[in-house]
Design a protein around this motif. Structure first.
Motif, PDB file in Angstrom:
ATOM      1  N   THR A 178       0.839  -1.037   0.093  1.00 11.05           N
ATOM      2  CA  THR A 178      -0.116  -0.063   0.090  1.00 11.05           C
ATOM      3  C   THR A 178       0.871   1.294   0.204  1.00 11.05           C
ATOM      4  O   THR A 178       0.310   2.327   0.149  1.00 11.05           O
ATOM      5  N   GLU A 179       2.314   0.993  -0.233  1.00 13.45           N
ATOM      6  CA  GLU A 179       3.042   2.180  -0.388  1.00 13.45           C
ATOM      7  C   GLU A 179       2.961   2.807  -1.675  1.00 13.45           C
ATOM      8  O   GLU A 179       3.472   2.072  -2.555  1.00 13.45           O
ATOM      9  N   LEU A 180       2.406   4.090  -1.671  1.00 10.26           N
ATOM     10  CA  LEU A 180       2.688   4.821  -2.990  1.00 10.26           C
ATOM     11  C   LEU A 180       3.985   5.072  -3.505  1.00 10.26           C
ATOM     12  O   LEU A 180       3.986   5.068  -4.792  1.00 10.26           O
ATOM     13  N   ALA A 181       5.284   4.896  -2.840  1.00 10.24           N
ATOM     14  CA  ALA A 181       6.375   5.309  -3.224  1.00 10.24           C
ATOM     15  C   ALA A 181       6.579   4.074  -4.150  1.00 10.24           C
ATOM     16  O   ALA A 181       7.159   4.275  -5.313  1.00 10.24           O
ATOM     17  N   ASP A 182       6.345   2.714  -3.794  1.00 11.07           N
ATOM     18  CA  ASP A 182       6.769   1.519  -4.528  1.00 11.07           C
ATOM     19  C   ASP A 182       5.691   1.630  -5.723  1.00 11.07           C
ATOM     20  O   ASP A 182       6.441   1.204  -6.940  1.00 11.07           O
ATOM     21  N   PHE A 183       4.272   1.880  -5.512  1.00 10.51           N
ATOM     22  CA  PHE A 183       3.710   1.795  -6.795  1.00 10.51           C
ATOM     23  C   PHE A 183       4.111   3.029  -7.758  1.00 10.51           C
ATOM     24  O   PHE A 183       4.187   2.577  -8.859  1.00 10.51           O
TER      25      PHE A 183
ATOM     26  N   PHE B 239      -8.208   5.099  -6.813  1.00 14.42           N
ATOM     27  CA  PHE B 239      -7.200   6.113  -6.351  1.00 14.42           C
ATOM     28  C   PHE B 239      -7.820   7.468  -5.953  1.00 14.42           C
ATOM     29  O   PHE B 239      -6.914   8.280  -5.697  1.00 14.42           O
ATOM     30  N   ASP B 240      -8.832   7.417  -5.592  1.00 10.73           N
ATOM     31  CA  ASP B 240      -9.603   8.764  -5.478  1.00 10.73           C
ATOM     32  C   ASP B 240      -8.815   9.233  -4.231  1.00 10.73           C
ATOM     33  O   ASP B 240      -8.838   8.781  -3.010  1.00 10.73           O
ATOM     34  N   GLY B 241      -8.487  10.811  -4.556  1.00 10.11           N
ATOM     35  CA  GLY B 241      -7.687  11.643  -3.275  1.00 10.11           C
ATOM     36  C   GLY B 241      -6.511  10.911  -3.234  1.00 10.11           C
ATOM     37  O   GLY B 241      -5.685  11.782  -2.247  1.00 10.11           O
ATOM     38  N   LEU B 242      -5.869  10.098  -3.916  1.00  9.87           N
ATOM     39  CA  LEU B 242      -4.328   9.715  -3.507  1.00  9.87           C
ATOM     40  C   LEU B 242      -3.535  10.647  -4.531  1.00  9.87           C
ATOM     41  O   LEU B 242      -3.799  10.791  -5.365  1.00  9.87           O
ATOM     42  N   ARG B 243      -2.169  10.735  -4.013  1.00 15.77           N
ATOM     43  CA  ARG B 243      -1.460  11.578  -4.953  1.00 15.77           C
ATOM     44  C   ARG B 243      -0.072  11.049  -5.012  1.00 15.77           C
ATOM     45  O   ARG B 243       0.309  10.064  -4.259  1.00 15.77           O
ATOM     46  N   TRP B 244       0.603  11.154  -6.124  1.00 12.88           N
ATOM     47  CA  TRP B 244       1.896  10.677  -6.269  1.00 12.88           C
ATOM     48  C   TRP B 244       2.911  11.290  -5.407  1.00 12.88           C
ATOM     49  O   TRP B 244       2.924  12.626  -5.339  1.00 12.88           O
TER      50      TRP B 244
ATOM     51  N   SER C  78       6.080  11.925  -5.328  1.00  4.82           N
ATOM     52  CA  SER C  78       7.311  12.857  -5.928  1.00  4.82           C
ATOM     53  C   SER C  78       6.713  14.040  -6.256  1.00  4.82           C
ATOM     54  O   SER C  78       7.299  15.222  -6.138  1.00  4.82           O
ATOM     55  N   SER C  79       5.223  14.206  -6.866  1.00  4.11           N
ATOM     56  CA  SER C  79       5.136  15.645  -7.399  1.00  4.11           C
ATOM     57  C   SER C  79       3.805  16.164  -6.625  1.00  4.11           C
ATOM     58  O   SER C  79       3.386  17.262  -7.160  1.00  4.11           O
ATOM     59  N   ASN C  80       3.033  15.284  -5.831  1.00  4.09           N
ATOM     60  CA  ASN C  80       1.989  15.642  -5.099  1.00  4.09           C
ATOM     61  C   ASN C  80       0.984  15.739  -6.182  1.00  4.09           C
ATOM     62  O   ASN C  80      -0.371  16.621  -5.766  1.00  4.09           O
ATOM     63  N   GLN C  81       0.735  15.394  -7.357  1.00  2.00           N
ATOM     64  CA  GLN C  81      -0.276  15.319  -8.110  1.00  2.00           C
ATOM     65  C   GLN C  81      -1.303  14.225  -8.061  1.00  2.00           C
ATOM     66  O   GLN C  81      -0.920  13.129  -7.653  1.00  2.00           O
ATOM     67  N   LEU C  82      -2.542  14.402  -8.202  1.00  2.00           N
ATOM     68  CA  LEU C  82      -3.690  13.401  -7.985  1.00  2.00           C
ATOM     69  C   LEU C  82      -3.495  12.209  -8.952  1.00  2.00           C
ATOM     70  O   LEU C  82      -2.912  12.499 -10.159  1.00  2.00           O
ATOM     71  N   ILE C  83      -3.501  10.953  -8.366  1.00  5.27           N
ATOM     72  CA  ILE C  83      -3.158  10.015  -9.405  1.00  5.27           C
ATOM     73  C   ILE C  83      -4.796   9.732 -10.138  1.00  5.27           C
ATOM     74  O   ILE C  83      -5.762   9.381  -9.650  1.00  5.27           O
TER      75      ILE C  83
END
Length: 102
Positions: free
Chosen positions: A64-69, A89-94, A96-101
């Motif tokens: 569930t680690e977004l950095a791994d994803f 992925f509602d409301g989740l962000r990358w 590195s960039s803080n952009q919405l997925i």
């Protein structure tokens, strides 16, 4: 901690098995967030024009680690030009960039 490179290799191998470059056929990679099972599911969507769309499971990454994803998706996008559809992925962000997925 997962081995992102190994997980990416599994997904790319299975993706290549189903990607046949047939005429009048649309291929997409579908990625679904599954917080209940604690993983991210990868599917290939195959839609031959005039036929039903098929969804074939490729792999489940148990993290569930977004950095791994993000690492896995960066490697996939670097190796292929397939379009990607994200689900759940509602409301989740990358990270590195803080952009919405999306």
């Amino acid at each position: 901690m997962i081995d992102c490179h190994r997980e990416t290799a599994i997904i790319l191998d299975r993706l290549a098995d189903h990607f046949k470059k047939r005429p009048r056929t649309i291929y997409q990679l579908s990625v679904a967030w599954d917080p209940y099972e604690g993983g991210i599911n990868f599917f290939i969507l195959i839609h031959k024009l005039g036929h039903r769309q098929r969804s074939i499971p490729l792999h489940t990454v148990k993290t569930t680690e977004l950095a791994d994803f993000e690492t896995i998706m960066t490697e996939i996008k670097g190796a292929t030009q397939i379009s990607v559809v994200y689900a759940g992925f509602d409301g989740l962000r990358w990270p590195s960039s803080n952009q919405l997925i999306t």
